[in-house]
Write a protein that holds these residues in place. Structure first.
Motif, mmCIF file in Angstrom:
data_model
loop_
_atom_site.group_PDB
_atom_site.id
_atom_site.type_symbol
_atom_site.label_atom_id
_atom_site.label_comp_id
_atom_site.label_asym_id
_atom_site.label_seq_id
_atom_site.Cartn_x
_atom_site.Cartn_y
_atom_site.Cartn_z
ATOM 1 N N SER A 15 0.836 -1.045 0.047
ATOM 2 C CA SER A 15 0.140 -0.019 -0.232
ATOM 3 C C SER A 15 1.031 1.298 -0.115
ATOM 4 C CB SER A 15 -0.832 -0.089 1.170
ATOM 5 O OG SER A 15 -1.822 1.254 1.336
ATOM 6 N N GLY A 16 0.621 2.072 -1.035
ATOM 7 C CA GLY A 16 1.354 3.253 -1.116
ATOM 8 C C GLY A 16 2.809 3.537 -1.755
ATOM 9 N N ALA A 17 3.336 2.119 -2.140
ATOM 10 C CA ALA A 17 4.513 2.038 -2.990
ATOM 11 C C ALA A 17 4.400 2.840 -4.128
ATOM 12 C CB ALA A 17 4.864 0.641 -3.038
ATOM 13 N N GLY A 24 3.772 6.398 -9.070
ATOM 14 C CA GLY A 24 5.263 6.244 -8.160
ATOM 15 C C GLY A 24 5.369 7.513 -7.478
ATOM 16 N N TRP A 25 6.541 7.405 -6.970
ATOM 17 C CA TRP A 25 6.925 8.578 -6.130
ATOM 18 C C TRP A 25 8.203 9.426 -6.921
ATOM 19 C CZ3 TRP A 25 4.097 10.144 -2.082
ATOM 20 C CH2 TRP A 25 3.300 9.245 -1.567
ATOM 21 N N GLY A 35 16.323 -0.654 -12.635
ATOM 22 C CA GLY A 35 15.630 -1.961 -12.773
ATOM 23 C C GLY A 35 14.362 -1.965 -11.883
ATOM 24 N N LEU A 36 13.942 -0.720 -11.248
ATOM 25 C CA LEU A 36 12.663 -0.474 -10.507
ATOM 26 C C LEU A 36 11.638 -0.547 -11.557
ATOM 27 C CD1 LEU A 36 10.829 -0.343 -7.944
ATOM 28 C CD2 LEU A 36 11.112 2.388 -8.437
ATOM 29 N N LYS A 46 -1.889 4.106 -2.233
ATOM 30 C CA LYS A 46 -1.463 4.925 -1.110
ATOM 31 C C LYS A 46 -2.941 5.008 -0.266
ATOM 32 C CE LYS A 46 0.470 8.963 1.267
ATOM 33 N NZ LYS A 46 0.003 8.780 2.369
ATOM 34 N N THR A 47 -2.866 4.583 1.283
ATOM 35 C CA THR A 47 -4.119 4.738 1.755
ATOM 36 C C THR A 47 -4.453 6.189 2.080
ATOM 37 O OG1 THR A 47 -3.198 2.834 3.328
ATOM 38 C CG2 THR A 47 -5.190 4.187 4.212
#
Length: 131
Positions: A15-17, A24-25, A35-36, A46-47
């Motif tokens: 959750s939130g990743a 994404g962030w 490689g992400l 995300k909650t």
């Protein structure tokens, strides 16, 4: 994993990743070169809370990205096997999120993480008082 005839896949992001909408962030962007890759995984947002909430991670006024490049409320020490997430449900609130119309346009299965939260039991959330 199949739930109610919907195939969600085998891999769920925490959750939130991937933030509220799967984008994404901002601090994940450089990691893509190493490689992400979230392809093939199921988004768990995300909650969010009903009302806007500062929490411990200030967000930019016009987005869901944190003000700080490396938020102080998230500590990662991979060599010591330590991860601490003390974000405290920072977010713009459900009304703002729904106005973005991004969840409504999603085609892939996703899980929306939602938590009922009030700061004061005497002051109910705005959704309960009809505002």
């Amino acid at each position: 994993m199949k739930l109610r005839n919907i195939e969600f896949g085998d891999v769920f992001c925490a959750s939130g990743a991937r933030n509220f909408f799967g984008e994404g962030w901002s601090y994940h962007q450089p990691l893509r070169h190493f490689g992400l890759d979230y392809s093939g995984s199921t988004l768990i947002t995300k909650t969010t809370t009903i009302d806007p909430r500062d929490g411990n991670m200030p967000l930019q006024a016009d987005s869901t990205q944190p003000v700080e490049l490396r938020p102080k409320c998230i500590v990662i020490k991979p060599w010591d096997a330590v991860v601490l997430n003390s974000v405290g449900l920072s977010g713009p609130g459900l009304e703002w999120i729904l106005k973005q119309n991004k969840w409504q346009k999603k085609k892939d299965p996703a899980v929306i993480s939602f938590m009922a939260f009030v700061n004061d039991m005497e002051q109910p959330s705005s959704i309960f008082v009809g505002s």
